[in-house]
Design a protein around this motif. Structure first.
Motif, mmCIF file in Angstrom:
data_model
loop_
_atom_site.group_PDB
_atom_site.id
_atom_site.type_symbol
_atom_site.label_atom_id
_atom_site.label_comp_id
_atom_site.label_asym_id
_atom_site.label_seq_id
_atom_site.Cartn_x
_atom_site.Cartn_y
_atom_site.Cartn_z
ATOM 1 N N GLU A 51 0.816 -1.204 0.000
ATOM 2 C CA GLU A 51 0.000 0.000 0.000
ATOM 3 C C GLU A 51 0.857 1.264 0.000
ATOM 4 O O GLU A 51 2.027 1.235 0.342
ATOM 5 N N ARG A 52 0.237 2.367 -0.386
ATOM 6 C CA ARG A 52 0.892 3.663 -0.270
ATOM 7 C C ARG A 52 1.009 4.001 1.217
ATOM 8 O O ARG A 52 0.147 3.615 2.021
ATOM 9 N N TYR A 53 2.057 4.699 1.569
ATOM 10 C CA TYR A 53 2.253 4.979 2.996
ATOM 11 C C TYR A 53 2.993 6.293 3.195
ATOM 12 O O TYR A 53 3.590 6.839 2.262
ATOM 13 N N THR A 54 2.923 6.796 4.417
ATOM 14 C CA THR A 54 3.678 7.981 4.814
ATOM 15 C C THR A 54 4.519 7.638 6.036
ATOM 16 O O THR A 54 4.159 6.747 6.817
ATOM 17 N N ARG A 56 17.912 -5.149 -0.463
ATOM 18 C CA ARG A 56 16.466 -5.073 -0.677
ATOM 19 C C ARG A 56 16.074 -3.824 -1.466
ATOM 20 O O ARG A 56 14.890 -3.477 -1.526
ATOM 21 N N ARG A 57 17.037 -3.169 -2.084
ATOM 22 C CA ARG A 57 16.751 -1.878 -2.716
ATOM 23 C C ARG A 57 15.743 -1.986 -3.848
ATOM 24 O O ARG A 57 14.994 -1.041 -4.112
ATOM 25 N N ALA A 58 15.675 -3.133 -4.520
ATOM 26 C CA ALA A 58 14.751 -3.284 -5.646
ATOM 27 C C ALA A 58 13.298 -3.241 -5.187
ATOM 28 O O ALA A 58 12.414 -2.818 -5.937
ATOM 29 N N GLU A 59 13.034 -3.690 -3.960
ATOM 30 C CA GLU A 59 11.654 -3.722 -3.470
ATOM 31 C C GLU A 59 11.264 -2.438 -2.754
ATOM 32 O O GLU A 59 10.074 -2.210 -2.479
ATOM 33 N N TYR A 60 12.226 -1.578 -2.478
ATOM 34 C CA TYR A 60 11.939 -0.396 -1.663
ATOM 35 C C TYR A 60 11.100 0.623 -2.417
ATOM 36 O O TYR A 60 11.309 0.880 -3.602
ATOM 37 N N ARG A 61 10.136 1.205 -1.742
ATOM 38 C CA ARG A 61 9.345 2.301 -2.285
ATOM 39 C C ARG A 61 9.366 3.458 -1.305
ATOM 40 O O ARG A 61 9.129 3.285 -0.105
ATOM 41 N N PHE A 62 9.662 4.634 -1.808
ATOM 42 C CA PHE A 62 9.785 5.820 -0.968
ATOM 43 C C PHE A 62 8.410 6.206 -0.417
ATOM 44 O O PHE A 62 7.405 6.098 -1.124
#
Length: 252
Positions: free
Chosen positions: A46-49, A166-172
């Motif tokens: 999900e989108r997150y903050t 794990r950088r490929a799965e990371y989302r800012f």
């Protein structure tokens, strides 16, 4: 004791707080968590903050107001939460914190280190990535890699390697709008700003901004430290933190 939430820097995890947690836990309730996609935390779909995640941590532990201590990107997360949930922040400590939507000019030292890190990432070599990241943020600009104890450097490298793997799965996370740099004068809680003497010029400029714009904020530049004082100067950092927390208790 009163709750203190420790928020780690990017590409590290809760292990960066070992010394601080040990120093403060006899008197305070210490909470530390791994940001999404780092340490033991999954990234989710999900989108997150960042401030929403902090709220979730505190809600899960049934904590109302607490002290926030954030380092680097963790300091930015603490800023967001302070603006989003001001009643839940008893006091705030910003350590080597910055702003993502900033027009602060990049120093030559920072630019060179960023190029070296980008080259290491492009190579796909996890050891090279972690080493470049350590030179940039743990050792500090122009400093030898022997400046910090070998155990500390080994722990930092382990955290960085795990994060880069794990950088490929990371989302800012989605950033707060309007951005926190335009709202610093809204912060009403007692605030301490800490920067390291050996850090990049950019960090000093951010510390100066926070100390100037946050009402009543105080600033300490820690001698002999680069970007991560809880790791490279833990005794001095923990002493400053204990003194700040003790002062806050005296005003309650």
């Amino acid at each position: 004791g009163r709750p203190v939430l420790l928020i780690h820097a990017a590409n590290t995890d809760a292990r960066m707080w070992e010394e601080t947690a040990a120093a403060l836990s006899p008197r305070y309730r210490i909470i530390r968590y791994d940001m999404r996609g780092m340490g033991r935390s999954e990234i989710g779909t999900e989108r997150y903050t960042a401030h929403g995640d902090i709220e979730g941590v505190l809600d899960a532990l049934d904590i109302g107001a607490c002290t926030l201590v954030g380092v680097s990107a963790g300091g930015y997360c603490a800023l967001e939460f302070t603006l989003a949930q001001p009643r839940r922040v008893a006091s705030l400590v910003l350590v080597s914190a910055g702003l993502f939507a900033s027009e602060t000019p990049e120093s030559d030292e920072h630019r060179r280190a960023s190029v070296e890190l980008a080259s290491a990432v492009a190579s796909g070599d996890l050891e090279a990535m972690a080493e470049a990241y350590a030179r940039m943020w743990l050792d500090g600009p122009g400093q030898p890699n022997r400046r910090v104890p070998a155990e500390t450097r080994s722990r930092f490298l382990a955290m960085a390697k795990a994060a880069f793997a794990r950088r490929a799965e990371y989302r800012f996370p989605e950033l707060m709008t309007p951005e926190p740099g335009t709202r610093l004068r809204e912060i009403a809680c007692p605030t301490l700003v800490i920067d390291g003497e050996l850090d990049y010029r950019e960090s000093h400029l951010f510390a100066e901004l926070f100390a100037r714009e946050i009402p009543g904020a105080s600033r300490i530049t820690l001698a002999g430290s680069a970007h991560l004082p809880p790791l490279d100067q833990p005794e001095a950092f923990d002493r400053i933190l204990r003194e700040f927390l003790g002062e806050r208790e005296g005003t309650l």
